[in-house]
Write a protein that holds these residues in place. Structure first.
Motif, PDB file in Angstrom:
ATOM      1  N   ASN A 159       0.823  -1.210   0.000  1.00 48.29           N
ATOM      2  CA  ASN A 159       0.000   0.000   0.000  1.00 48.29           C
ATOM      3  C   ASN A 159       0.858   1.262   0.000  1.00 48.29           C
ATOM      4  O   ASN A 159       0.545   2.231  -0.698  1.00 48.29           O
ATOM      5  CB  ASN A 159      -0.936   0.014   1.205  1.00 48.29           C
ATOM      6  N   HIS A 160       1.940   1.266   0.772  1.00 44.36           N
ATOM      7  CA  HIS A 160       2.823   2.429   0.777  1.00 44.36           C
ATOM      8  C   HIS A 160       3.537   2.572  -0.567  1.00 44.36           C
ATOM      9  O   HIS A 160       3.775   3.697  -1.042  1.00 44.36           O
ATOM     10  CB  HIS A 160       3.837   2.324   1.918  1.00 44.36           C
ATOM     11  N   ALA A 161       3.884   1.447  -1.190  1.00 46.49           N
ATOM     12  CA  ALA A 161       4.507   1.506  -2.516  1.00 46.49           C
ATOM     13  C   ALA A 161       3.532   2.095  -3.535  1.00 46.49           C
ATOM     14  O   ALA A 161       3.914   2.940  -4.371  1.00 46.49           O
ATOM     15  CB  ALA A 161       4.947   0.105  -2.944  1.00 46.49           C
ATOM     16  N   LEU A 162       2.269   1.673  -3.469  1.00 46.18           N
ATOM     17  CA  LEU A 162       1.245   2.234  -4.363  1.00 46.18           C
ATOM     18  C   LEU A 162       1.063   3.736  -4.109  1.00 46.18           C
ATOM     19  O   LEU A 162       0.904   4.523  -5.042  1.00 46.18           O
ATOM     20  CB  LEU A 162      -0.080   1.503  -4.154  1.00 46.18           C
ATOM     21  N   SER A 163       1.092   4.109  -2.828  1.00 45.18           N
ATOM     22  CA  SER A 163       0.935   5.515  -2.460  1.00 45.18           C
ATOM     23  C   SER A 163       2.054   6.367  -3.049  1.00 45.18           C
ATOM     24  O   SER A 163       1.807   7.429  -3.633  1.00 45.18           O
ATOM     25  CB  SER A 163       0.915   5.659  -0.937  1.00 45.18           C
ATOM     26  N   ARG A 164       3.302   5.885  -2.912  1.00 36.31           N
ATOM     27  CA  ARG A 164       4.437   6.653  -3.423  1.00 36.31           C
ATOM     28  C   ARG A 164       4.402   6.738  -4.958  1.00 36.31           C
ATOM     29  O   ARG A 164       4.717   7.775  -5.551  1.00 36.31           O
ATOM     30  CB  ARG A 164       5.749   6.045  -2.932  1.00 36.31           C
ATOM     31  N   ALA A 165       4.034   5.630  -5.598  1.00 30.85           N
ATOM     32  CA  ALA A 165       3.946   5.635  -7.062  1.00 30.85           C
ATOM     33  C   ALA A 165       2.850   6.588  -7.537  1.00 30.85           C
ATOM     34  O   ALA A 165       3.034   7.342  -8.510  1.00 30.85           O
ATOM     35  CB  ALA A 165       3.678   4.225  -7.566  1.00 30.85           C
ATOM     36  N   ALA A 166       1.703   6.580  -6.855  1.00 30.30           N
ATOM     37  CA  ALA A 166       0.597   7.465  -7.230  1.00 30.30           C
ATOM     38  C   ALA A 166       0.965   8.924  -6.975  1.00 30.30           C
ATOM     39  O   ALA A 166       0.618   9.815  -7.772  1.00 30.30           O
ATOM     40  CB  ALA A 166      -0.655   7.087  -6.445  1.00 30.30           C
ATOM     41  N   ALA A 167       1.669   9.193  -5.883  1.00 36.67           N
ATOM     42  CA  ALA A 167       2.085  10.564  -5.569  1.00 36.67           C
ATOM     43  C   ALA A 167       3.049  11.085  -6.639  1.00 36.67           C
ATOM     44  O   ALA A 167       2.971  12.252  -7.059  1.00 36.67           O
ATOM     45  CB  ALA A 167       2.747  10.613  -4.196  1.00 36.67           C
ATOM     46  N   ALA A 168       3.964  10.218  -7.068  1.00 40.11           N
ATOM     47  CA  ALA A 168       4.889  10.616  -8.132  1.00 40.11           C
ATOM     48  C   ALA A 168       4.122  10.896  -9.423  1.00 40.11           C
ATOM     49  O   ALA A 168       4.421  11.866 -10.142  1.00 40.11           O
ATOM     50  CB  ALA A 168       5.927   9.509  -8.349  1.00 40.11           C
ATOM     51  N   GLY A 169       3.140  10.049  -9.704  1.00 45.05           N
ATOM     52  CA  GLY A 169       2.314  10.270 -10.902  1.00 45.05           C
ATOM     53  C   GLY A 169       1.527  11.556 -10.812  1.00 45.05           C
ATOM     54  O   GLY A 169       1.389  12.295 -11.813  1.00 45.05           O
ATOM     55  N   ALA A 170       0.997  11.863  -9.628  1.00 46.30           N
ATOM     56  CA  ALA A 170       0.225  13.091  -9.433  1.00 46.30           C
ATOM     57  C   ALA A 170       1.104  14.317  -9.656  1.00 46.30           C
ATOM     58  O   ALA A 170       0.683  15.305 -10.275  1.00 46.30           O
ATOM     59  CB  ALA A 170      -0.372  13.113  -8.030  1.00 46.30           C
ATOM     60  N   ALA A 171       2.346  14.263  -9.166  1.00 47.63           N
ATOM     61  CA  ALA A 171       3.266  15.384  -9.338  1.00 47.63           C
ATOM     62  C   ALA A 171       3.602  15.570 -10.822  1.00 47.63           C
ATOM     63  O   ALA A 171       3.714  16.701 -11.310  1.00 47.63           O
ATOM     64  CB  ALA A 171       4.537  15.147  -8.532  1.00 47.63           C
ATOM     65  N   ALA A 172       3.764  14.450 -11.518  1.00 45.47           N
ATOM     66  CA  ALA A 172       4.093  14.524 -12.942  1.00 45.47           C
ATOM     67  C   ALA A 172       2.916  15.063 -13.759  1.00 45.47           C
ATOM     68  O   ALA A 172       3.101  15.842 -14.703  1.00 45.47           O
ATOM     69  CB  ALA A 172       4.499  13.137 -13.452  1.00 45.47           C
ATOM     70  N   GLU A 173       1.705  14.664 -13.417  1.00 48.79           N
ATOM     71  CA  GLU A 173       0.513  15.109 -14.146  1.00 48.79           C
ATOM     72  C   GLU A 173       0.178  16.565 -13.852  1.00 48.79           C
ATOM     73  O   GLU A 173      -0.300  17.297 -14.714  1.00 48.79           O
ATOM     74  CB  GLU A 173      -0.693  14.225 -13.787  1.00 48.79           C
ATOM     75  N   GLY A 174       0.405  16.972 -12.601  1.00 51.03           N
ATOM     76  CA  GLY A 174       0.080  18.337 -12.205  1.00 51.03           C
ATOM     77  C   GLY A 174      -1.308  18.425 -11.600  1.00 51.03           C
ATOM     78  O   GLY A 174      -2.188  17.607 -11.917  1.00 51.03           O
ATOM     79  N   PRO A 175      -1.564  19.440 -10.753  1.00 51.84           N
ATOM     80  CA  PRO A 175      -2.848  19.546 -10.041  1.00 51.84           C
ATOM     81  C   PRO A 175      -4.022  19.951 -10.930  1.00 51.84           C
ATOM     82  O   PRO A 175      -5.179  19.826 -10.513  1.00 51.84           O
ATOM     83  CB  PRO A 175      -2.565  20.626  -8.987  1.00 51.84           C
ATOM     84  N   ASP A 176      -3.724  20.431 -12.132  1.00 53.71           N
ATOM     85  CA  ASP A 176      -4.822  20.867 -12.993  1.00 53.71           C
ATOM     86  C   ASP A 176      -5.420  19.723 -13.807  1.00 53.71           C
ATOM     87  O   ASP A 176      -6.514  19.872 -14.385  1.00 53.71           O
ATOM     88  CB  ASP A 176      -4.328  21.966 -13.960  1.00 53.71           C
ATOM     89  N   GLU A 177      -4.721  18.610 -13.872  1.00 55.53           N
ATOM     90  CA  GLU A 177      -5.210  17.466 -14.623  1.00 55.53           C
ATOM     91  C   GLU A 177      -6.072  16.567 -13.725  1.00 55.53           C
ATOM     92  O   GLU A 177      -5.744  16.343 -12.565  1.00 55.53           O
ATOM     93  CB  GLU A 177      -4.035  16.657 -15.179  1.00 55.53           C
ATOM     94  N   ARG A 178      -7.168  16.091 -14.295  1.00 51.44           N
ATOM     95  CA  ARG A 178      -8.038  15.231 -13.490  1.00 51.44           C
ATOM     96  C   ARG A 178      -7.311  13.972 -13.032  1.00 51.44           C
ATOM     97  O   ARG A 178      -7.501  13.512 -11.908  1.00 51.44           O
ATOM     98  CB  ARG A 178      -9.299  14.850 -14.290  1.00 51.44           C
ATOM     99  N   LEU A 179      -6.494  13.394 -13.904  1.00 57.73           N
ATOM    100  CA  LEU A 179      -5.748  12.201 -13.510  1.00 57.73           C
ATOM    101  C   LEU A 179      -4.793  12.520 -12.363  1.00 57.73           C
ATOM    102  O   LEU A 179      -4.644  11.730 -11.421  1.00 57.73           O
ATOM    103  CB  LEU A 179      -4.972  11.640 -14.703  1.00 57.73           C
ATOM    104  N   GLY A 180      -4.178  13.700 -12.424  1.00 60.36           N
ATOM    105  CA  GLY A 180      -3.290  14.114 -11.338  1.00 60.36           C
ATOM    106  C   GLY A 180      -4.048  14.257 -10.022  1.00 60.36           C
ATOM    107  O   GLY A 180      -3.563  13.860  -8.955  1.00 60.36           O
ATOM    108  N   GLN A 181      -5.257  14.833 -10.102  1.00 57.34           N
ATOM    109  CA  GLN A 181      -6.086  14.998  -8.903  1.00 57.34           C
ATOM    110  C   GLN A 181      -6.479  13.632  -8.321  1.00 57.34           C
ATOM    111  O   GLN A 181      -6.430  13.423  -7.112  1.00 57.34           O
ATOM    112  CB  GLN A 181      -7.336  15.808  -9.250  1.00 57.34           C
ATOM    113  N   ALA A 182      -6.880  12.716  -9.235  1.00 59.95           N
ATOM    114  CA  ALA A 182      -7.286  11.380  -8.779  1.00 59.95           C
ATOM    115  C   ALA A 182      -6.109  10.622  -8.167  1.00 59.95           C
ATOM    116  O   ALA A 182      -6.251   9.933  -7.145  1.00 59.95           O
ATOM    117  CB  ALA A 182      -7.874  10.591  -9.948  1.00 59.95           C
TER     118      ALA A 182
END
Length: 303
Positions: free
Chosen positions: A130-153
Motif C-alpha cells: 500500500n505504501h509503494a502504491l501511495s508513493r507511485a501514485a504521488a509521483a504520478g500526481a506530481a508529474a501530471e500536475g494539479p490541474d489534470e483530473r488524472l493528477g487529482q485522482a
C-alpha cells in the motif's frame, strides 16, 4: 577416603550403571518392536483415554505449527512489498552519504581542512504494498500536475493508500503481540510439557516390557529380583501415565488458543474495515472525476 565417601561413590557408580543398562534395554526393546520381533500381546497396552488424548494433542500441535509457519509473515514488514530491491539500493546510497559526511565532520574538527556539511539521514520508508502504491501514485500526481483530473485522482489515491498502509502496519503489530507471541508461547510451554510427559510414558512402557522379557528368560535364582523390577516398572508407568493424562487434559481444556485466534480475527477485521471505509470515502470523488472526463471526451468526439 571415609567410609561415607566410599559408600556415596559406589552408590553413584551403581546408579549410573543402572541408568545406562535401562537405556540400553529400552533401545533394544524399541528396535525389536519396530522389526516385529515382539508379539503384540507382549506390548503393554496404554489406556484408551491416554491414546485419545495423544491424538488430540498431536492435532493441536500440528495446528499450532502450521498456522505459526504462515502467520510468521506478519513479523516481516515487506511480506507484500514488490519493489524493495530497487528502493534498497537508493536507501543504501543515501545511508553511505550520510555516514561518510558524518564521519568526516567529526574527524576533521580542529584541522585546517573545511568540515563538510553533514547530509540528513534518509527517511525510513514503510515497505508495504500500500505504501509503494501511495508513493507511485504521488509521483504520478506530481508529474501530471494539479490541474489534470488524472493528477487529482492520483493524489487522492496516494493519500488513501498511505492510510491503508498505516492500518496494515497497525494490524501486523496487533497480530505479533496478541496472536504470534502467545501462540508460540503455548507451543514452547504447555504443548512441549505434554510432549515431554508422553516421551516419559513411552520410555517407561519400554522399560516395563523389557523387564517382562527379562523375567521370562531369568534363571530361578533371578526370578524374584526380575519380578520386583517388573512391579517397579509397572508402578512407574502408572504414575507417569497419570501425570501425562493430567497435563494433556489441562492443555486441551485451556481456552488460550481460542482467545489467540479471536485476536487474530479482530486485528484482521479492524484492518479490512479501516481499508474499506477509507477507500469507500474517496471512490466517489474519483468516480466524479471519471464521469467528468468521460463527458468531455464524448463531447470532443462529437464535434
Amino acid at each position: 577416603m571415609s567410609s561415607w565417601s566410599k559408600s556415596f561413590s559406589a552408590g553413584t557408580v551403581s546408579s549410573g550403571a543402572s541408568k545406562i543398562a535401562k537405556g540400553f534395554n529400552n533401545s533394544v526393546q524399541a528396535t525389536r518392536e519396530r522389526l516385529g520381533q515382539i508379539s503384540p500381546d507382549d506390548i503393554t497396552e496404554l489406556p484408551q483415554e491416554y491414546k485419545e488424548l495423544e491424538a488430540r494433542v498431536d492435532a493441536l500441535r500440528i495446528t499450532h505449527l502450521t498456522l505459526l509457519k504462515i502467520t510468521q509473515a506478519y513479523s516481516t514488514e515487506t511480506y507484500d512489498y514488490p519493489t524493495q530491491i530497487t528502493e534498497s539500493v537508493s536507501e543504501l546510497s543515501q545511508n553511505m552519504a550520510h555516514s561518510v559526511t558524518a564521519f568526516a565532520a567529526v574527524n576533521l574538527k580542529g584541522t585546517n581542512i573545511p568540515t563538510p556539511q553533514v547530509t540528513a539521514p534518509p527517511k525510513t520508508l514503510p515497505k508495504t504494498l500500500n505504501h509503494a502504491l501511495s508513493r507511485a501514485a504521488a509521483a504520478g500526481a506530481a508529474a501530471e500536475g494539479p490541474d489534470e483530473r488524472l493528477g487529482q485522482a492520483l493524489k487522492i489515491y496516494a493519500e488513501v493508500e498511505e492510510k491503508v498502509g498505516d492500518a496494515r502496519l497497525q494490524q501486523d503489530g496487533l497480530i505479533r503481540d496478541q496472536f504470534l507471541a502467545p501462540w508460540q508461547a503455548t507451543l514452547n510451554t504447555s504443548i512441549a510439557l505434554a510432549m515431554r510427559a508422553r516421551a516419559g510414558v513411552k520410555q517407561s512402557r519400554l522399560e516395563l516390557d523389557a523387564a517382562k522379557q527379562t523375567m521370562k528368560n531369568a534363571s530361578p535364582q533371578r526370578q524374584e529380583q526380575a519380578r520386583l523390577e517388573v512391579e517397579n516398572a509397572e508402578d512407574d508407568l502408572v504414575q507417569k501415565t497419570e501425570v501425562a493424562i493430567t497435563l494433556m487434559k489441562t492443555l486441551l481444556d485451556n481456552p488460550e488458543p481460542l482467545k489467540n485466534l479471536n485476536e487474530l480475527v479482530k486485528a484482521q477485521l479492524i484492518f479490512h474495515s479501516t481499508a474499506a471505509e477509507a477507500l469507500q470515502a474517496v471512490q466517489g470523488d474519483i468516480e466524479e472525476l471519471t464521469v467528468a472526463a468521460e463527458g468531455e471526451y464524448r463531447k470532443s468526439r462529437d464535434h
